[in-house]
Design an enzyme around this catalytic site. Structure first.
Site, mmCIF file in Angstrom:
data_model
loop_
_atom_site.group_PDB
_atom_site.id
_atom_site.type_symbol
_atom_site.label_atom_id
_atom_site.label_comp_id
_atom_site.label_asym_id
_atom_site.label_seq_id
_atom_site.Cartn_x
_atom_site.Cartn_y
_atom_site.Cartn_z
ATOM 1 N N ASN A 1 0.805 -1.225 0.000
ATOM 2 C CA ASN A 1 0.000 0.000 0.000
ATOM 3 C C ASN A 1 0.837 1.274 0.000
ATOM 4 O O ASN A 1 0.291 2.372 -0.133
ATOM 5 C CB ASN A 1 -0.967 0.002 1.192
ATOM 6 N N ARG B 1 -2.271 -11.134 -4.805
ATOM 7 C CA ARG B 1 -2.360 -9.687 -4.946
ATOM 8 C C ARG B 1 -1.598 -8.978 -3.827
ATOM 9 O O ARG B 1 -1.144 -7.858 -4.003
ATOM 10 C CB ARG B 1 -3.826 -9.228 -4.874
ATOM 11 N N ARG C 1 -17.472 1.260 -0.779
ATOM 12 C CA ARG C 1 -16.269 2.075 -0.989
ATOM 13 C C ARG C 1 -16.439 3.183 -2.038
ATOM 14 O O ARG C 1 -15.846 3.128 -3.114
ATOM 15 C CB ARG C 1 -15.095 1.175 -1.382
#
Ligand code: UD1
Length: 416
Positions: free
Chosen positions: A20, A392, A118
């Protein structure tokens, strides 16, 4: 993935660079025509998706081990292709840099995802406040500006993505962009430092982050911070199997909320300068926790933590405060014998002594990690489907688990 569980994991695992933090750093390359050299970049599916996207926008990329060089081949295109944005929500972060640099951008709306609706309203309101004319139509977001200008933006929620979007855009905006109630996750701070290295001025205050933009930004050489979520997942793998795992190459204070809960659960926790070790002797005790924006308990560790608490003694409760419906792992864990029930946003857990092996399906990255942990603890053979989600976010997961003594096999087709 086939896992023969029931053996305590022990040993040392080195944290990869943070997914991230790497993703927004890759998108920051769009802010400059100069090369960006990133080190400690994790080799992950999501990183490949981000690279596919910046390549389609005019960049070329070169890997040397964990080092990644991003160079500009042609002036960037303002239109982002649909596939990578639909595949990975974080791709939406190209909107701010393209708008700030080119004065226009067209990016697919990222849509919903497995862990809740989201929305991107905070991203769009923020960019509009800086002078972006934004229109959302037919699944696309179109933005134009005669030049972004720094303003004060208040975020209703300290959204990681919205804060990053505004830092990226603010780096090329005229004057000062003030973000009130920003996210303070280490990955956000890392992006702000990279932007400083590229020439923007960033100052963090008690309730705000201020970024003073530049007309042009320079290239930079940047090392991505360690992945606290990956490290936390391996510590939890040690804890749930009654073993002893050391995560090295980490920033221990990034893991503080997890370590406090380990301590409350009765585990032994040792902390060094750049490592953390957790050991379980006997059964852990249940604990109560709520996820929250950093420095709160990270929502990305909630699913693996739930697996750990499923076998802790007594009652636990876990309240999810960041995402609306992040309990996709719960039904699968119950198939493995966990006793838990949802009450609104709170999961009530009645710890069982043992989980039983089963065939389960991973609905997303972190729920997948939760199922891997449960399988490591359950004596016998479990099969986890949907491991493309794990690829991922976890670099070399089977290898790293095997190095800790786990019996794990990754199969392309059914192993049996
Ligand atoms: C990032 C992380 C993700 C992590 C999350 C929270 C990346 C690539 N992903 O996701 O792993 O779980 O932070 O730490 O870094 N929201 C709105 N409107 C917006 C934006 C967000 O309502 O415009 C809401 C979301 O629906 C969610 C909450 O805010 O309920 C938090 O989202 P956010 O912090 O933005 O997470 P992401 O950036 O998507």
């Amino acid at each position: 993935m086939v896992i023969s569980g029931g053996r305590p994991l022990s040993g040392t695992v080195r944290a990869a660079g943070a997914k991230n933090a790497a993703l927004p750093a890759i998108f920051a390359s769009l802010l400059t025509s100069e090369p960006l050299l990133l080190t400690r970049v994790p080799r992950l599916r999501d990183v490949e998706t981000a690279l596919e996207l910046v390549q389609s926008l005019g960049k070329e990329v070169h890997w040397r081990g964990e080092e990644l060089e991003i160079r500009e081949q042609a002036p960037p295109s303002p239109v982002a292709p649909e596939a990578p944005v639909r595949r990975m929500r974080a791709s939406f972060l190209v909107l701010g840099p393209l708008l700030a640099r080119l004065g226009r951008a067209r990016v697919p709306h990222p849509g919903g995802c497995a862990i809740g609706p989201r929305p991107v309203d905070l991203h769009l309101e923020g960019l509009a406040a800086l002078g972006g004319e934004i229109q959302a139509r037919q699944g696309w977001v179109e933005a134009r500006t005669a030049g972004l200008v720094g303003r004060t933006v208040y975020l209703d929620f300290p959204s990681v993505g919205a804060t990053e979007q505004l830092l990226l855009a603010g780096a090329l905006a005229r004057g000062e962009t003030v973000i009130l109630n920003p996210a303070r996750e280490p990955e956000v701070v890392d992006l702000s430092r990279l932007l400083s290295a590229m020439g923007a001025e960033v100052v963090w205050g008690e309730d705000r982050v201020v970024i003073r933009g530049r007309k042009e930004l320079a290239g930079a050489h940047w090392e991505v911070i360690p992945d606290r979520i990956e490290a936390g997942t391996y510590l939890l793998a040690g804890a749930i199997t009654g073993g002893r795992v050391r995560a090295c190459g980490v920033v221990p204070r990034h893991l503080a909320a997890l370590l406090v809960k380990f301590d409350q659960a009765g585990l032994e926790v040792e902390v060094g300068e750049d490592w953390v070790e957790v050991a379980a002797s006997g059964r852990a005790r249940g604990v109560h926790l709520e996820t929250g924006p950093y420095p709160g308990f990270p929502t990305d560790l909630q699913p693996p933590m739930v697996s750990f608490l499923a076998v802790a003694e007594g009652e636990s409760s876990v309240t999810e405060r960041v995402f609306a419906s992040r309990f996709g792992h719960v039904g699968e864990l119950m198939r493995m014998g966990a006793r838990m029930r949802l009450q609104g946003a709170t999961l009530l857990i009645d710890g069982v002594e043992e989980l039983t092996p089963a065939r389960v399906r991973a609905p997303d990255i972190r729920a997948g990690a939760a199922l891997v942990l449960a399988a490591l603890a359950a004596r016998g053979t479990s099969e986890i489907e949907g491991t493309e989600h794990l690829a991922r976010g976890y670099q070399g997961l089977p290898e790293k688990l095997r190095a800790l003594g786990a019996e794990v096999e990754l199969c392309r087709t059914n192993c049996r």
